[in-house]
Scaffold this motif. Sequence first.
Motif, mmCIF file in Angstrom:
data_model
loop_
_atom_site.group_PDB
_atom_site.id
_atom_site.type_symbol
_atom_site.label_atom_id
_atom_site.label_comp_id
_atom_site.label_asym_id
_atom_site.label_seq_id
_atom_site.Cartn_x
_atom_site.Cartn_y
_atom_site.Cartn_z
ATOM 1 N N GLY A 88 0.951 -1.171 -0.186
ATOM 2 C CA GLY A 88 -0.507 -0.208 0.327
ATOM 3 C C GLY A 88 0.732 1.752 0.326
ATOM 4 N N GLN A 89 0.110 2.661 -0.525
ATOM 5 C CA GLN A 89 0.768 3.719 0.290
ATOM 6 C C GLN A 89 0.761 4.230 1.417
ATOM 7 O OE1 GLN A 89 -0.446 5.562 -3.622
ATOM 8 N NE2 GLN A 89 0.529 4.124 -4.960
ATOM 9 N N VAL A 90 1.322 5.388 1.558
ATOM 10 C CA VAL A 90 1.209 6.583 3.092
ATOM 11 C C VAL A 90 0.972 7.750 2.426
ATOM 12 C CG1 VAL A 90 1.832 6.688 5.207
ATOM 13 C CG2 VAL A 90 2.167 4.770 4.778
ATOM 14 N N PHE B 189 3.367 -1.406 6.569
ATOM 15 C CA PHE B 189 4.046 -3.474 6.540
ATOM 16 C C PHE B 189 3.407 -4.442 6.771
ATOM 17 C CE2 PHE B 189 8.797 -0.726 6.496
ATOM 18 C CZ PHE B 189 8.122 -0.887 4.892
ATOM 19 N N SER C 290 4.543 7.824 -0.339
ATOM 20 C CA SER C 290 5.653 7.352 -0.046
ATOM 21 C C SER C 290 5.099 5.914 -0.029
ATOM 22 C CB SER C 290 6.359 7.335 1.819
ATOM 23 O OG SER C 290 6.602 6.527 2.192
ATOM 24 N N LEU C 291 6.118 4.883 -1.106
ATOM 25 C CA LEU C 291 6.104 4.526 -1.612
ATOM 26 C C LEU C 291 6.959 2.968 -1.566
ATOM 27 C CD1 LEU C 291 4.160 3.029 -3.900
ATOM 28 C CD2 LEU C 291 4.997 3.955 -5.766
ATOM 29 N N PRO C 292 6.943 1.927 -1.147
ATOM 30 C CA PRO C 292 8.171 1.202 -0.444
ATOM 31 C C PRO C 292 8.848 0.586 -1.470
ATOM 32 C CG PRO C 292 7.073 0.290 0.326
ATOM 33 C CD PRO C 292 6.201 1.250 -0.146
ATOM 34 N N LEU D 220 11.601 -2.925 -3.571
ATOM 35 C CA LEU D 220 12.271 -3.566 -2.709
ATOM 36 C C LEU D 220 13.467 -3.738 -4.743
ATOM 37 C CD1 LEU D 220 14.222 -6.106 -1.619
ATOM 38 C CD2 LEU D 220 12.539 -7.873 -2.574
ATOM 39 N N TRP E 285 15.262 -2.457 0.757
ATOM 40 C CA TRP E 285 14.443 -2.206 0.545
ATOM 41 C C TRP E 285 14.319 -0.076 0.244
ATOM 42 C CZ3 TRP E 285 9.706 -3.760 -0.380
ATOM 43 C CH2 TRP E 285 9.500 -5.191 -0.312
#
Lengths: 381, 381
Positions: free
Chosen positions: A130-132, A188, B134-136, B138, B145
């Motif tokens: 997802g996104q924050v 997460f 905000s987009l995590p 890998l 990450w």
Amino acid sequence: MLALLLAVLLYAQGDGSAPATTNLMNQSYPRVYADGRASFRLLAPKASKVQLAGALGAAPLEMAKGEDGFWTLTIPPAVAGFHYYWFLVDGVAVNDPGSEAFFGYGRPTSGIEIPKPGEDFYWPKDVPHGQVRSLPYLSKVTGQWRRAMVYTPPGYDQNPRARYPVLYLQHGAGEDETGWSRQGHVHFILDNLLAAGKAKPMIVAMDKGYAMRPGEQAQPRDPDRMARERAAGTLRASTFESVVVEDLIPLIDRTFRTRPGRDHRAIAGLSMGSMQAMQIGLRHLDKFSSIGLFSGATVTADLETGYDGVFRNAVEFNKKVHLFWLGAGGAESRLVQALETSDAALKKHGIEHVVYISPDTAHEWHSWRRHFHDFAPRLFR
Amino acid sequence: MLALLLAVLLYAQGDGSAPATTNLMNQSYPRVYADGRASFRLLAPKASKVQLAGALGAAPLEMAKGEDGFWTLTIPPAVAGFHYYWFLVDGVAVNDPGSEAFFGYGRPTSGIEIPKPGEDFYWPKDVPHGQVRSLPYLSKVTGQWRRAMVYTPPGYDQNPRARYPVLYLQHGAGEDETGWSRQGHVHFILDNLLAAGKAKPMIVAMDKGYAMRPGEQAQPRDPDRMARERAAGTLRASTFESVVVEDLIPLIDRTFRTRPGRDHRAIAGLSMGSMQAMQIGLRHLDKFSSIGLFSGATVTADLETGYDGVFRNAVEFNKKVHLFWLGAGGAESRLVQALETSDAALKKHGIEHVVYISPDTAHEWHSWRRHFHDFAPRLFR
């Protein structure tokens, strides 16, 4: 996890220690040992006294000066989880130049992660993410610009007709709207739960739990009044409650594809945020149907006369409130006791609820990650 | 602006000073005067020497100790804009307990905003707001990450069929992916430009300009090599370039409703980020059609032999590159000179371009806010 693994491979010394996952890029201190010990160091050749302060000890811990000007300390195994800390250099608070800063104690503060071996529900994994989102808004209540942090689940953008329930989720005293993502890893945890099919896709709205109307003065903390109100089960109005009800909920409902209505809205928080969740939630059961209280609020006052009488009719409460959830860290012994009292009273009164104690953790973010991990899958069922 | 106004009303003293807008909640120091002076203070009763360090002076400035244990200093009028700073307490770097922290100099660092009277293009206004997400992810390149910060314009969620061009926008040395929103206010600048109809709606992707492959070692800074390469117009490959091309662009294109293809993609950056924008942009004209160089990269090498020959055929370059933009702060005198040289060479060679000098500002974020404010409206026309 991969980053942690690489860090271990690259930096692990003969003593089995590795840089904390909370360190800045390429910083080798502080270091964490497999048994939970941690080593700190600070270069301060001219200082006459350096201490390690914050949540790692009841009182500041003395550090020892080496001939190279570095002050060092290795602490005994710490409770697993996330701990704020800072150095006191001749009495002046100094963040660790090796650590990231996290908003706590009213300002950016160093923090160290002591990992719990075998537990990885809160680390990023190779699953859909997802996104924050950060969303500025001008508050009608305070007259000031504020910022909401909003988690949207994986697939939100790809399913433009889908609508989602919303959890309003609050940090603790001295923290801010960044706490649940930066310290709590809430995004997460939810990504992982969703990938495993263990939670319903939801939006999570996080705001700063401090608010003042124009001209309003901060009230001094009054522990006596708080104890009296806790004993009586008083639910207090607050400026932050007005922000939630008048600013934030309308903002979230008009900005995101929410499911409107109380059945699809929950509120939770940790520590100070749990008091806010209880007060705002119970005072606005027309707006919220689920409430989560992480390490703070308890229900030890009279259930007939306290809490604006919301518990008086258990059948009605159980029908209205889909989830009433209370938790603590196992090491928070006084709170655990108060939750046992609350649990017994709620049971006796016939109020459906969940009590969860996080094994071996303290009044810190790892308790709250586990709280969230138990709480979220029960929401919006 | 409203917050600033309230702060002025609440805290303004007889001397006309007010808390900096970059202060933490309810912190009255540091204070800023209307003429650009600023007052700092730190409680350090046991220290024998306290200095103010960072971007406010060429060398650390001595602070004076009062009988109350507070060290204080009022600096002469500073250049308007955003300045990193910290205290040196007997040589140890200490962030100001009154200031927010911003990621600069490789770590969270205090910062102070010296406002430019009459200029408000970078403050939040009561207009539709975009989101910073905000987009995590890998990274395939680094195995670690990473996190992309992505601005989506107002209306993005409300128009699920609209597609948008993308600007890739980089910070400077020692900063990270949060710089352009926290220090740069890029989201507010774009919100305001869009509300005034002065820019095309666009997505802005911001990542951290540092990347290492597994096992890769950081190379020591080599000013001689850099000077040689600048003189020769060498375009270097980098690990970060691979992250942009192999990780970031595919991530953005599959996550957001982008317009695919080079015509709808731009790259820009400040200082170190401008070198990256030039190298990545010119090496990948198949991917980018517009390039913005803020306070860093110049074009002083031979246009026939340098830069992989991309400038050799001016007609072709002008057809391919929709915007080639170079800027500096007016107080960056050596850079201004180099831009004059670049400007003359580009003109002589027939290369269409824009040169912009931000009046009176230095190598700091206010220059780059103005750069962005001039650059963004010219994009994707």
